[in-house]
Scaffold this motif. Sequence first.
Motif, PDB file in Angstrom:
ATOM      1  N   GLY A 152     -19.313  28.904  -4.323  1.00  0.00           N
ATOM      2  CA  GLY A 152     -18.005  28.388  -3.951  1.00  0.00           C
ATOM      3  C   GLY A 152     -18.035  27.522  -2.704  1.00  0.00           C
ATOM      4  O   GLY A 152     -19.098  27.176  -2.183  1.00  0.00           O
ATOM      5  N   VAL A 153     -16.857  27.182  -2.211  1.00  0.00           N
ATOM      6  CA  VAL A 153     -16.727  26.226  -1.116  1.00  0.00           C
ATOM      7  C   VAL A 153     -16.989  26.897   0.232  1.00  0.00           C
ATOM      8  O   VAL A 153     -16.894  28.117   0.372  1.00  0.00           O
ATOM      9  CB  VAL A 153     -15.321  25.586  -1.108  1.00  0.00           C
ATOM     10  N   ALA A 154     -17.304  26.067   1.223  1.00  0.00           N
ATOM     11  CA  ALA A 154     -17.554  26.555   2.586  1.00  0.00           C
ATOM     12  C   ALA A 154     -16.251  26.568   3.367  1.00  0.00           C
ATOM     13  O   ALA A 154     -16.047  25.769   4.291  1.00  0.00           O
ATOM     14  CB  ALA A 154     -18.602  25.687   3.265  1.00  0.00           C
ATOM     15  N   GLU A 155     -15.374  27.471   3.010  1.00  0.00           N
ATOM     16  CA  GLU A 155     -14.081  27.603   3.673  1.00  0.00           C
ATOM     17  C   GLU A 155     -13.807  29.075   3.951  1.00  0.00           C
ATOM     18  O   GLU A 155     -14.234  29.958   3.189  1.00  0.00           O
ATOM     19  CB  GLU A 155     -12.961  27.034   2.792  1.00  0.00           C
TER      20      GLU A 155
ATOM     21  N   ASN B   7     -12.600  31.459   1.306  1.00  0.00           N
ATOM     22  CA  ASN B   7     -13.548  31.906   0.282  1.00  0.00           C
ATOM     23  C   ASN B   7     -14.358  33.080   0.841  1.00  0.00           C
ATOM     24  O   ASN B   7     -15.484  32.933   1.301  1.00  0.00           O
ATOM     25  CB  ASN B   7     -14.474  30.750  -0.114  1.00  0.00           C
TER      26      ASN B   7
ATOM     27  N   VAL C 132     -20.121  31.154   3.266  1.00  0.00           N
ATOM     28  CA  VAL C 132     -20.823  30.041   2.634  1.00  0.00           C
ATOM     29  C   VAL C 132     -21.153  29.018   3.715  1.00  0.00           C
ATOM     30  O   VAL C 132     -20.266  28.529   4.420  1.00  0.00           O
ATOM     31  CB  VAL C 132     -19.974  29.401   1.522  1.00  0.00           C
TER      32      VAL C 132
ATOM     33  N   ALA D 241     -21.845  24.418   0.731  1.00  0.00           N
ATOM     34  CA  ALA D 241     -20.966  24.634  -0.411  1.00  0.00           C
ATOM     35  C   ALA D 241     -21.751  24.894  -1.691  1.00  0.00           C
ATOM     36  O   ALA D 241     -22.666  24.123  -2.035  1.00  0.00           O
ATOM     37  CB  ALA D 241     -20.038  23.439  -0.592  1.00  0.00           C
ATOM     38  N   HIS D 242     -21.433  26.008  -2.322  1.00  0.00           N
ATOM     39  CA  HIS D 242     -21.921  26.374  -3.653  1.00  0.00           C
ATOM     40  C   HIS D 242     -23.358  26.883  -3.707  1.00  0.00           C
ATOM     41  O   HIS D 242     -23.739  27.525  -4.686  1.00  0.00           O
ATOM     42  CB  HIS D 242     -21.747  25.212  -4.643  1.00  0.00           C
TER      43      HIS D 242
ATOM     44  N   ASN E  26     -23.324  28.890  -7.497  1.00  0.00           N
ATOM     45  CA  ASN E  26     -21.954  29.372  -7.749  1.00  0.00           C
ATOM     46  C   ASN E  26     -21.421  30.254  -6.625  1.00  0.00           C
ATOM     47  O   ASN E  26     -20.801  31.297  -6.864  1.00  0.00           O
ATOM     48  CB  ASN E  26     -21.884  30.110  -9.100  1.00  0.00           C
TER      49      ASN E  26
ATOM     50  N   TYR F 222     -14.903  31.296 -13.565  1.00  0.00           N
ATOM     51  CA  TYR F 222     -16.017  30.567 -12.983  1.00  0.00           C
ATOM     52  C   TYR F 222     -17.297  31.373 -13.200  1.00  0.00           C
ATOM     53  O   TYR F 222     -17.264  32.592 -13.361  1.00  0.00           O
ATOM     54  CB  TYR F 222     -15.773  30.307 -11.496  1.00  0.00           C
TER      55      TYR F 222
END
Length: 211
Positions: free
Chosen positions: A41-44, A47, A73, A76-77, A39, A12
């Motif tokens: 990434g996800v809001a989890e 991560n 995050v 997201a992203h 870049n 990525y």
Amino acid sequence: QHSEASSDTTSYTVPAIDSFNPGSFPTGAATAVTITGTNFGVAETANAISATYQNTAASNLAGSLYVATGCAVSVAHTKITCTSEADGVGRALKWKVNVGDQQSLASSATTSYDGPAISGLSGLSSFKTNGSDTDLVTITGTNFGPEGATANPVSAVYQNADLSSAYAKGEFAARGCAVSEAHTKITCKPASAGAGKDQAWKVTVGDQQSA
């Protein structure tokens, strides 16, 4: 049936930082900072995100590597929220974030700890011209950084440029300045020699001088 893992790989895109909000924060309080970029990434929770900031051209505490905490995050992203380190000083601090074991380049945008500001003077107020005074001047204000003369060296000067004497109108450097109460008080001795009256003071903390 699954094939064996390929010898060729993909990745990525490495995270990149565009901007910060806020761009500055107090020396004595941890502050939430939102980093905008790409870049991320996800809001989890899975991560995991980390971030550091530093001015490698500065010295002492102002040049320290600061480690932000609580990074995650938030959009997201594109957005990460972190908490700055308390007990910091310095300016032009460049950030790096780490996402998925990939670290961004140092940001071109920077943040700073708030510069020092003086609100008052107390203690010794009239100095012998030969610098023999043993009492101290106490400077009260904000954003002076933590105690510790070695890690957080501070300095002070005083001047009245409107005086008629070429000598007395010059800038005099106080001696032995140190933060005596974290973030709010600095003590100094007057210069080793001087003259003049109604001289206003400035302090320098973490390469930033008060107005």
